[in-house]
Design a protein around this motif. Structure first.
Motif: not given
Length: 484
Positions: A97-110, A328-333
């Protein structure tokens, strides 16, 4: 002949009495691939919303002849279905239910790519995307069969996808053929031609001014000769005086001088090309580091909760280099930068290190100082240099007199970057510094990095920015930190 998808005619857009856009005519044809560029606030999003029918012009007409897909940068994902295979490719969580900024962008692209549209209007799709997400986007759009209008601050994406550039400047849209790199080359040639035209204009203006002055001096001499006694005049014979009356000669010379002045007025003035003052951020001796590797780790493990991001890694980050960290997003950068900034156990940092940190967050200042006062009170540089730095970061005109408490999000980010580069630091950590910057500001930031004498460690997914600035590149993958 290609079908017209959109047509803009005699359009003006104003907001609170300020003119945002003024366009005589623009058209998008069915296979056009257009990149829209310009400074923040220039009207890029306004233009694409006009095409999408999301806003109406103050005056004029926007004709839409086809249905289009629209990706809006700041809009939350709509509650519409998306192709399951696209959701899988883009690694969008199924039940979160709580998508990160990157996940929201990916959902909108899909959601955008689930349906076919004859035209796509896309506003800053790469914000929050990692390199894997950007590669997916480029691949989808490279094989897309239709009209594309794309706003992006990622120059490598524009280079791969567009064949025309719409540049918004001073409320007008200038059209250039080619991708972003070709557009920049055309801009460079324009500046070179303007420089040459200005030099030619100044030479001709100076020549005419000198000729007019000489004519006026000649008229003065004739006037002086007219006031001489007869005896004095006879002592200084002059052919012109012998053939014409002195008054007639004087008037003729004055007429010649006026004619030259008239020619000067008719000269087409060419503005001088504004050359930026070269910026070098000096570093005081007290801030000099002498460790060959001011940041090191030996068998370091980075863990957040139960999740291990880096496992027993060793690294040495060298002095005076610009070091890029990708992954990648979430890899620890960002987490790694956080641990360096806080000098966590397991990371060895030079005792003389003074670390400045730019974080992925919206900046807001509480001070009532002006932009210029804010930097003057926190820097040892003279006011002239501070003004040059602010101008390079696009604080122009009265911007430097704005109160920092009232700055917009984009302005606050630009001021924070100025502050860090001017501050008393010898190591800078920059976490996704280009995310909300327009292309001209990213290019200014690249110049800042080139002019900085300390060590810079930055996280970015912007391939062009990395290639233009990084001396060394590390990538986080499979819990390892690998040098590329």
């Amino acid at each position: 002949m290609e079908q017209i998808c959109f047509e803009i005619e005699n359009v003006e857009v104003t907001y609170l009495d300020k003119e945002i856009l003024k366009i005589d005519r623009l058209a998008v044809h069915q296979f056009d691939r257009i990149g829209v560029v310009g400074k923040n606030g220039a009207g890029k999003s306004t233009l694409i919303k006009l095409l999408a029918g999301k806003i109406s012009p103050t005056s004029g007409r926007v004709n839409r002849y086809i249905d289009c897909g629209f990706f809006e940068q700041l809009e939350a994902p709509a509650k519409v279905e998306a192709d399951l295979s696209l959701l899988g490719k883009l690694a969008v969580p199924k039940h979160s239910k709580q998508l990160s900024g990157g996940e929201q962008t990916r959902l909108k692209l899909a959601q955008l790519f689930t349906h076919y549209y004859e035209a796509l209007l896309i506003d800053e799709p790469t914000t929050h995307l990692d390199q894997e997400g950007i590669s997916f986007l480029v691949e989808e759009l490279a094989y897309y069969y239709g009209a594309l209008v794309l706003i992006s601050h990622d120059r490598s994406v524009l280079d791969k996808l567009v064949t025309t550039i719409w540049e918004i400047e001073d409320e007008k849209v200038n059209v250039y053929t080619g991708n972003y790199s070709e557009y920049m080359e055309q801009k460079r040639l324009e500046r070179q031609q303007q420089r040459q035209a200005h030099e030619q204009y100044m030479r001709e203006k100076n020549r005419l001014e000198k000729a007019a002055q000489e004519k006026m001096k000649k008229a003065e001499k004739i006037a002086q000769a007219g006031s001489m006694s007869k005896k004095e005049a006879n002592a200084k014979p002059n052919k012109m005086f012998m053939t014409k009356s002195k008054g007639t000669s004087q008037k003729a010379v004055q007429r010649a001088a006026k004619a030259i002045e008239h020619r000067m007025e008719k000269l087409q003035e060419v503005d001088v090309v504004q050359e930026e003052r070269k910026i070098i951020f000096r570093q005081s001796e007290t801030l000099e580091l002498h460790n060959k590797f001011p940041i090191m780790a030996d068998q370091f493990t980075l863990q957040v909760g139960n999740k291990v991001l880096l496992e027993e890694v060793s690294f040495q980050l060298p002095l005076g280099k610009n070091i890029a960290i990708t992954g990648r997003n979430g890899s620890g950068k960002s987490t790694l930068l956080h641990h360096i900034a806080n000098q966590t156990a397991g990371i060895t940092i030079s005792p003389k290190a003074k670390i400045g940190w730019f974080r992925q967050m919206s900046y807001q200042f509480s001070s009532d100082e002006t932009v210029l006062q804010f930097l003057k009170s926190r820097s040892d540089y003279d006011e002239g240099f501070l003004r040059s730095v602010l101008h390079a970061m696009h604080f122009t005109g009265t911007d430097i007199r704005k109160r920092v408490i009232s700055l917009s999000g984009g302005e606050a980010i630009r001021l924070q970057l100025c502050y860090l580069f001017l501050g008393k630091y010898n190591i800078l950590l920059l976490d996704e510094p280009t995310n909300f910057l327009d292309v001209p500001t990213i290019e200014a930031l690249e110049k800042f990095i080139a002019a900085y004498k300390g060590t810079i460690i930055f996280v970015s997914h912007d391939r062009a920015f990395i290639n233009n600035t990084a001396d060394i590149k590390f990538n986080i993958a499979s819990k390892r930190l690998n040098q590329e």
